[in-house]
Design a protein around this motif. Structure first.
Motif, PDB file in Angstrom:
ATOM      1  N   ILE A   1      -9.174 -24.174  -4.972  1.00 22.15           N
ATOM      2  CA  ILE A   1      -7.589 -24.501  -4.646  1.00 22.15           C
ATOM      3  C   ILE A   1      -7.419 -26.157  -4.610  1.00 22.15           C
ATOM      4  O   ILE A   1      -8.525 -26.833  -4.463  1.00 22.15           O
ATOM      5  N   LEU A   2      -6.337 -26.396  -4.929  1.00 24.90           N
ATOM      6  CA  LEU A   2      -5.798 -28.087  -4.738  1.00 24.90           C
ATOM      7  C   LEU A   2      -4.356 -27.871  -4.031  1.00 24.90           C
ATOM      8  O   LEU A   2      -3.578 -26.869  -4.040  1.00 24.90           O
ATOM      9  N   ALA A   3      -4.520 -28.484  -2.884  1.00 24.14           N
ATOM     10  CA  ALA A   3      -3.167 -28.660  -2.040  1.00 24.14           C
ATOM     11  C   ALA A   3      -2.790 -30.145  -2.124  1.00 24.14           C
ATOM     12  O   ALA A   3      -3.702 -30.910  -1.825  1.00 24.14           O
ATOM     13  N   ASP A   4      -1.632 -30.332  -2.043  1.00 31.60           N
ATOM     14  CA  ASP A   4      -1.248 -31.855  -1.881  1.00 31.60           C
ATOM     15  C   ASP A   4      -0.552 -31.997  -0.485  1.00 31.60           C
ATOM     16  O   ASP A   4      -0.716 -31.154   0.243  1.00 31.60           O
ATOM     17  N   ASN A   5      -0.287 -33.458  -0.337  1.00 24.95           N
ATOM     18  CA  ASN A   5       0.093 -33.609   1.167  1.00 24.95           C
ATOM     19  C   ASN A   5       1.496 -33.085   1.440  1.00 24.95           C
ATOM     20  O   ASN A   5       1.979 -33.208   2.642  1.00 24.95           O
TER      21      ASN A   5
ATOM     22  N   GLY B   1      -1.645 -39.914  -2.164  1.00 26.00           N
ATOM     23  CA  GLY B   1      -0.147 -39.589  -1.574  1.00 26.00           C
ATOM     24  C   GLY B   1       0.626 -39.025  -3.010  1.00 26.00           C
ATOM     25  O   GLY B   1       1.874 -38.682  -2.819  1.00 26.00           O
ATOM     26  N   GLU B   2       0.144 -38.659  -4.104  1.00 29.13           N
ATOM     27  CA  GLU B   2       0.722 -38.232  -5.275  1.00 29.13           C
ATOM     28  C   GLU B   2       0.982 -36.680  -4.973  1.00 29.13           C
ATOM     29  O   GLU B   2       0.258 -35.992  -4.516  1.00 29.13           O
ATOM     30  N   HIS B   3       2.207 -36.106  -5.513  1.00 32.92           N
ATOM     31  CA  HIS B   3       2.370 -35.155  -5.650  1.00 32.92           C
ATOM     32  C   HIS B   3       1.746 -34.402  -6.637  1.00 32.92           C
ATOM     33  O   HIS B   3       1.289 -35.056  -7.769  1.00 32.92           O
ATOM     34  N   LEU B   4       1.271 -33.014  -6.441  1.00 36.42           N
ATOM     35  CA  LEU B   4       0.608 -32.345  -7.554  1.00 36.42           C
ATOM     36  C   LEU B   4       1.375 -32.240  -8.922  1.00 36.42           C
ATOM     37  O   LEU B   4       2.571 -31.901  -8.881  1.00 36.42           O
ATOM     38  N   SER B   5       0.754 -32.694  -9.900  1.00 37.14           N
ATOM     39  CA  SER B   5       1.495 -32.701 -11.147  1.00 37.14           C
ATOM     40  C   SER B   5       1.302 -31.327 -11.788  1.00 37.14           C
ATOM     41  O   SER B   5       1.915 -31.092 -12.866  1.00 37.14           O
TER      42      SER B   5
END
Ligand code: ADP
Ligand code: ADP
Ligand code: MG
Length: 456
Positions: free
Chosen positions: A213-217, A320-324
């Protein structure tokens, strides 16, 4: 984006991370022990700092030296890689305190998931199926006997702080229980500095299937397909493939597991890359086993089938980037296999074989990737892990991936030390693997080296 990142690791994963930083225009700081003066990661990084003598506890596990190296070089973030301090919540917390970004989840998530017995309790509450066993840690021998009889033998004793397949013992009857608990506790204390243990029902011949998985902040979580890591020796992964063979995995099971994995990540407010490991039984029922809160050894096979660079994603998320990438953008394409290449002697019970690499040939060609930090003339130090390379192939389907792996392994030459290259070749040529018909117990049941042994 960060200007400078320190890589608190060594070997192929340090090199892998340095390359991802390069692509993003980030300056890199390598750290090395005195045994690693000639190591590749220390040579290719923009800067390199010696952090102590050979034993890991004095160098790669030396928190003070790492933080100082950050301060001296002005690195704003630390990538911990895998192993070493990657799943150490105190280290993550120390980074947070010193204003250094830890490229990984929050210290509290690492802490909660690092206690494997506790993590199962949290997952249960979130409605993620878990393997039957003790509620948290085992209190005493008496409670263990009662529980084992309730669950029915065989059961497994596992270290709450465990990792790398260590601190796990199978127990087949009442008489074995106490000695095995003792053995598991001793190993857990030696390996992890924590002797807490828990119990699980032993699932017969399951498959190890894990979800990346990948999760953003900001609470966005996506899943990137599964990896089949059922090819194991002594609970340690030997070869991994993505996707799992079609004789076993269905689109429906994959989706259910993916959604459960995202649920698991959300309940613990997870950030960055992570892996949820499941056991799947013969009926296709799956159970949460643990969550690894770091980049994993076998991440390249997911990169191959998704086209997503996971280490770059880690860096982007931590900055701090949003998941693109949206869930619907994730498309699985083709088939990928990874063989772990270790400097070890399969005929001497896979005993590590450090020493100088006198000659080396690394295969290449379409769909072949080799992640390694060794080179001709390099001396493999005896202090660290014996994995010296990962051979990864990507084909349009499983048959093509197997064909590529077969010739790539046949071309791979490492002289001067013993390796498991021929063992891997035997493995991918065996009928059960070709048929995609294997489970976690396969390498315990089948002796691939029978002929070799009788010759010598
Ligand atoms: P993966 O789950 O990524 O396949 P492994 O279980 O093979 O990873 O572990 C990756 C590396 O990290 C191995 O070298 C292993 O020895 C080390 N490792 C894993 N977990 C721990 C831990 N809790 N403490 C110390 N080392 C660990
Ligand atoms: P680690 O933290 O050392 O990676 P895991 O909990 O992931 O430990 O277990 C490692 C391996 O041990 C699994 O991939 C699986 O092969 C085996 N295993 C663990 N728990 C069970 C179980 N309850 N039943 C059968 N096999 C298990
Ligand atoms: Mg595991």
């Amino acid at each position: 984006m960060f200007k400078k990142v320190l890589i608190a690791n060594r070997g192929e994963i340090a090199v892998r991370i340095i390359r991802a930083c390069r692509e993003l225009g980030i300056h890199t700081v390598a750290v090395y022990s005195t045994a690693d003066r000639n190591a590749l990661h220390a040579q290719i990084a923009d800067e390199a700092v010696c952090i102590g003598p050979a034993p890991s506890k004095d160098s790669y596990l030396n928190v003070r030296a790492l933080i100082s190296a950050c301060e001296i070089t002005g690195a704003e973030a630390i990538h911990p890689g895998f192993g070493f301090l990657s799943e150490n919540p105190e280290f993550a917390r120390m980074c947070e305190k010193c204003g250094i970004v830890f490229i990984g989840p929050r210290a509290t998530s690492i802490e909660m998931l690092g206690d494997k017995a506790q993590a199962k309790e949290s997952m249960k509450e979130a409605g993620v199926p878990v393997i039957m066993g003790s509620d948290g840690a085992i209190a005493n021998v008496h409670a263990a006997h009662t529980l084992a009889r309730d669950l029915g033998f065989p059961v497994l004793i596992k270290a709450s702080a465990g990792g790398g397949g260590r601190g796990i013992r199978a127990v087949h009857n009442d008489d074995e229980l106490e000695p095995m608990m003792k053995a598991a506790k001793q190993e857990a204390l030696a390996c992890f500095g924590n002797d807490q243990i828990y119990m699980e029902k032993f699932i017969e011949n399951p498959k190890h299937i894990e979800i990346q998985i990948l999760a953003d902040n900001y609470g966005d979580v996506i899943w990137l397909g599964e990896r089949d890591c059922s090819m194991q020796r002594r609970n340690q992964k030997v070869l991994e493939e993505a996707p799992s063979p079609a004789s076993f995995m269905t689109d429906e099971l994959r989706r259910k597991m993916g959604e459960a994995a995202c649920r698991a990540a959300r309940v613990c407010g997870y950030r960055n890359a992570g892996t949820i490991e499941f056991l799947v039984d013969k009926n296709g029922d799956f159970y949460f086993m643990e969550m690894n809160t770091r980049i994993q050894v076998e991440h390249p096979i997911t990169e191959a089938v998704t086209g997503i660079d996971l280490v770059k994603q880690q860096l982007l998320i931590a900055s701090g980037e949003h998941l693109s990438i949206k869930q619907e953008d994730v498309k699985l394409s083709g088939h990928s296999i990874e063989c772990r290449i270790n400097a070890e002697n399969p005929l001497l019970d896979f005993r590590p074989s450090p020493g100088e690499i006198r000659s080396l040939f690394i295969p290449g060609g379409p769909g072949i990737r080799v992640d390694t930090a060794v080179y001709q003339g390099y001396e493999i130090p005896p202090q660290y892990d014996s994995m010296i390379a990962k051979l990864i192939v990507h084909g349009k389907d499983r048959a093509e991936a197997i064909a590529k792996m077969t010739w790539a392994l046949s071309e791979f030459i490492v002289d001067g030390v013993a390796t498991n290259v021929d063992f891997q070749l035997k493995l991918i040529r065996c009928q059960e693997f070709l048929d995609g018909n294997y489970d976690n117990g396969f390498l315990n049941r089948v002796d691939l080296l029978k002929d070799e042994r009788s010759k010598s």
